[in-house]
Design a protein around this motif. Structure first.
Motif, PDB file in Angstrom:
ATOM      1  N   LEU A   1      56.205 -31.572  -7.516  1.00  0.00           N
ATOM      2  CA  LEU A   1      57.556 -31.159  -7.150  1.00  0.00           C
ATOM      3  C   LEU A   1      58.217 -30.390  -8.292  1.00  0.00           C
ATOM      4  CD1 LEU A   1      58.702 -34.387  -5.295  1.00  0.00           C
ATOM      5  CD2 LEU A   1      58.269 -32.141  -4.289  1.00  0.00           C
ATOM      6  N   THR A   2      58.012 -30.875  -9.530  1.00  0.00           N
ATOM      7  CA  THR A   2      58.562 -30.174 -10.694  1.00  0.00           C
ATOM      8  C   THR A   2      57.962 -28.775 -10.817  1.00  0.00           C
ATOM      9  OG1 THR A   2      58.878 -32.277 -11.856  1.00  0.00           O
ATOM     10  CG2 THR A   2      58.859 -30.274 -13.196  1.00  0.00           C
ATOM     11  N   ALA A   3      56.649 -28.674 -10.568  1.00  0.00           N
ATOM     12  CA  ALA A   3      55.980 -27.371 -10.660  1.00  0.00           C
ATOM     13  C   ALA A   3      56.504 -26.418  -9.593  1.00  0.00           C
ATOM     14  CB  ALA A   3      54.475 -27.557 -10.521  1.00  0.00           C
ATOM     15  N   PHE A   4      56.678 -26.907  -8.368  1.00  0.00           N
ATOM     16  CA  PHE A   4      57.202 -26.057  -7.308  1.00  0.00           C
ATOM     17  C   PHE A   4      58.621 -25.602  -7.643  1.00  0.00           C
ATOM     18  CE2 PHE A   4      54.352 -28.500  -4.144  1.00  0.00           C
ATOM     19  CZ  PHE A   4      53.274 -27.712  -4.497  1.00  0.00           C
ATOM     20  N   GLU A   5      59.419 -26.531  -8.164  1.00  0.00           N
ATOM     21  CA  GLU A   5      60.787 -26.184  -8.529  1.00  0.00           C
ATOM     22  C   GLU A   5      60.814 -25.129  -9.635  1.00  0.00           C
ATOM     23  OE1 GLU A   5      63.132 -29.423  -9.998  1.00  0.00           O
ATOM     24  OE2 GLU A   5      64.995 -28.447  -9.383  1.00  0.00           O
ATOM     25  N   ALA A   6      59.910 -25.276 -10.615  1.00  0.00           N
ATOM     26  CA  ALA A   6      59.855 -24.312 -11.710  1.00  0.00           C
ATOM     27  C   ALA A   6      59.508 -22.914 -11.214  1.00  0.00           C
ATOM     28  CB  ALA A   6      58.831 -24.762 -12.755  1.00  0.00           C
ATOM     29  N   SER A   7      58.750 -22.830 -10.127  1.00  0.00           N
ATOM     30  CA  SER A   7      58.377 -21.532  -9.563  1.00  0.00           C
ATOM     31  C   SER A   7      59.248 -21.148  -8.372  1.00  0.00           C
ATOM     32  CB  SER A   7      56.909 -21.549  -9.136  1.00  0.00           C
ATOM     33  OG  SER A   7      56.077 -21.668 -10.254  1.00  0.00           O
ATOM     34  N   ASN A   8      60.322 -21.917  -8.132  1.00  0.00           N
ATOM     35  CA  ASN A   8      61.250 -21.631  -7.038  1.00  0.00           C
ATOM     36  C   ASN A   8      60.546 -21.529  -5.684  1.00  0.00           C
ATOM     37  OD1 ASN A   8      63.595 -21.537  -8.647  1.00  0.00           O
ATOM     38  ND2 ASN A   8      63.118 -19.454  -9.270  1.00  0.00           N
ATOM     39  N   VAL A   9      59.622 -22.427  -5.438  1.00  0.00           N
ATOM     40  CA  VAL A   9      58.925 -22.496  -4.154  1.00  0.00           C
ATOM     41  C   VAL A   9      59.568 -23.595  -3.311  1.00  0.00           C
ATOM     42  CG1 VAL A   9      56.743 -23.029  -3.022  1.00  0.00           C
ATOM     43  CG2 VAL A   9      56.750 -21.669  -5.116  1.00  0.00           C
ATOM     44  N   ARG A  10      59.924 -23.254  -2.103  1.00  0.00           N
ATOM     45  CA  ARG A  10      60.518 -24.236  -1.186  1.00  0.00           C
ATOM     46  C   ARG A  10      59.390 -24.960  -0.469  1.00  0.00           C
ATOM     47  NH1 ARG A  10      65.461 -25.072   1.331  1.00  0.00           N
ATOM     48  NH2 ARG A  10      65.361 -25.834   3.470  1.00  0.00           N
ATOM     49  N   ALA A  11      59.187 -26.237  -0.758  1.00  0.00           N
ATOM     50  CA  ALA A  11      58.030 -26.969  -0.246  1.00  0.00           C
ATOM     51  C   ALA A  11      58.450 -28.221   0.511  1.00  0.00           C
ATOM     52  CB  ALA A  11      57.105 -27.366  -1.397  1.00  0.00           C
ATOM     53  N   ASP A  12      57.830 -28.424   1.653  1.00  0.00           N
ATOM     54  CA  ASP A  12      58.002 -29.646   2.440  1.00  0.00           C
ATOM     55  C   ASP A  12      56.704 -30.435   2.314  1.00  0.00           C
ATOM     56  OD1 ASP A  12      58.244 -31.610   4.364  1.00  0.00           O
ATOM     57  OD2 ASP A  12      58.074 -30.237   6.061  1.00  0.00           O
ATOM     58  N   LEU A  13      56.699 -31.470   1.458  1.00  0.00           N
ATOM     59  CA  LEU A  13      55.495 -32.280   1.248  1.00  0.00           C
ATOM     60  C   LEU A  13      55.455 -33.406   2.273  1.00  0.00           C
ATOM     61  CD1 LEU A  13      55.244 -32.598  -2.637  1.00  0.00           C
ATOM     62  CD2 LEU A  13      54.340 -30.841  -1.124  1.00  0.00           C
ATOM     63  N   GLN A  14      54.302 -33.562   2.919  1.00  0.00           N
ATOM     64  CA  GLN A  14      54.133 -34.582   3.940  1.00  0.00           C
ATOM     65  C   GLN A  14      52.933 -35.455   3.584  1.00  0.00           C
ATOM     66  OE1 GLN A  14      54.191 -32.859   7.912  1.00  0.00           O
ATOM     67  NE2 GLN A  14      55.444 -31.158   7.195  1.00  0.00           N
ATOM     68  N   GLU A  15      53.147 -36.772   3.551  1.00  0.00           N
ATOM     69  CA  GLU A  15      52.085 -37.727   3.197  1.00  0.00           C
ATOM     70  C   GLU A  15      51.143 -37.893   4.378  1.00  0.00           C
ATOM     71  OE1 GLU A  15      52.192 -41.929   0.895  1.00  0.00           O
ATOM     72  OE2 GLU A  15      53.091 -41.926   2.895  1.00  0.00           O
ATOM     73  N   LEU A  16      49.912 -37.373   4.239  1.00  0.00           N
ATOM     74  CA  LEU A  16      48.961 -37.352   5.346  1.00  0.00           C
ATOM     75  C   LEU A  16      47.546 -37.555   4.820  1.00  0.00           C
ATOM     76  CD1 LEU A  16      50.380 -34.145   7.035  1.00  0.00           C
ATOM     77  CD2 LEU A  16      50.587 -36.441   7.997  1.00  0.00           C
TER      78      LEU A  16
END
Length: 316
Positions: free
Chosen positions: A111-126
């Motif tokens: 999540l920190t990495a995505f935030e640092a690259s300004n990527v909007r991510a919806d993580l789903q536990e699967l």
């Protein structure tokens, strides 16, 4: 785009099973529609309909084309939507599946990495199996899969392989050793994720155990790390882990296995035909985080390309 128009005409006839009703539905005259269908049959070299004066029925070739046509048109519409939103700077959230076994600090680092690259991510536990199904249905843009796995129709990013060791109670006689062999575990049960979650990895793990002299006296299934710890502490069996589970509980220890014994291999995967524009960048981010052992080096992604999206967690 004449071929796409032909497929739309074909679908209308296939669903109505009547050329007159299909022509009305499409807003065209019946003769041009019949000509289009005949031209499509000539292009494909196959008869798509059995028809006489009283009925119209799909041939076997027509049934196959109907299923494929619906899929092709759906993918084309999604492609147009993605391209248009990318052009306008309105890219959707990237839907990414992650395995339930992923350690909390690794998840936080992603999540920190995505935030640092300004990527909007919806993580789903699967589970891996659930991710494969949702990737096939285009309900996920990418999935972090555990190998080995059947990836037909998917493209894979670089894989990260992590050696596994043994989690066992601190009062176990084996805990005094600095390293263990699989054969040393004889007489113990095994705590492992359910086979349905990742059949390829499950089978490969048990096969490796048998090959190297560990035939578990029992097999207990657990996904949640806390449940794994509970089963290990209660004497139900040992577990295989990269070492993060044991750090949460002082009553268990982690002991490494010889190099090449067991490992966990992860990589990001996405549909080949309609790839989200960000998946290659995300694959690099995932590798950076996993190679950095979770939250230990999240800043390493700072020099990757930055884009104007925010990070979210959970379903929108």
């Amino acid at each position: 785009m004449d071929h796409l128009r032909q497929l739309r005409y074909f679908i209308a006839v296939a669903e109505e099973l009547h050329f007159g009703r299909a022509a009305d539905r499409l807003g065209i005259a019946q003769p041009p529609l019949s000509q289009r269908i005949r031209r499509l049959e000539a292009d494909l070299g196959a008869r798509l309909f059995d028809r006489d004066s009283r009925r119209v029925e799909l041939t076997e070739a027509g049934q196959i084309l109907l299923a494929e046509s619906r899929d092709l048109l759906a993918r084309w519409e999604r492609t147009k939507t993605l391209v248009g939103k990318a052009h306008r700077g309105e890219m959707d959230t990237v839907r990414i599946g992650v395995p339930p076994e992923l350690a909390g600090r690794v998840l936080a680092a992603l999540l920190t990495a995505f935030e640092a690259s300004n990527v909007r991510a919806d993580l789903q536990e699967l589970t891996t199996a659930e991710q494969l199904r949702l990737l096939a249905d285009r309900q996920l843009d990418a999935g972090l899969l555990q190998h080995p796995v059947d990836v037909v129709g998917l493209e894979l990013g670089p894989a990260v392989e992590t050696p596994l060791g043994v989690v066992l109670p601190r009062d176990s006689p084996l805990a005094v050793r600095s390293t263990l062999e699989l054969a040393d575990l004889a007489g113990h049960g095994l705590v492992i994720f359910p086979r349905a979650a990742a059949p390829g990895l499950y089978d490969a793990t048990l096969r490796r155990c048998w090959e190297l002299g560990f035939r578990p006296t029992s097999v207990q299934h657990a996904h949640n790390p806390e449940f794994v710890l509970g089963l290990v502490l209660s004497g139900r069996g040992i577990a295989f882990d990269q070492g993060l589970v044991a750090q949460k509980e002082p009553r268990v220890v982690w002991r490494p296995l010889p190099a090449g014994t067991l490992s966990r291999r992860l990589s990001l995967a996405w549909p080949v035909d309609v790839a989200h524009p960000l998946v290659h960048e995300l694959a690099e981010l995932v590798v950076t985080v996993l190679q950095g052992d979770g939250a230990t080096r999240p800043a390493a992604v700072a020099d990757l390309p930055r884009r104007p999206w925010n990070v979210v967690y959970g379903r929108p």
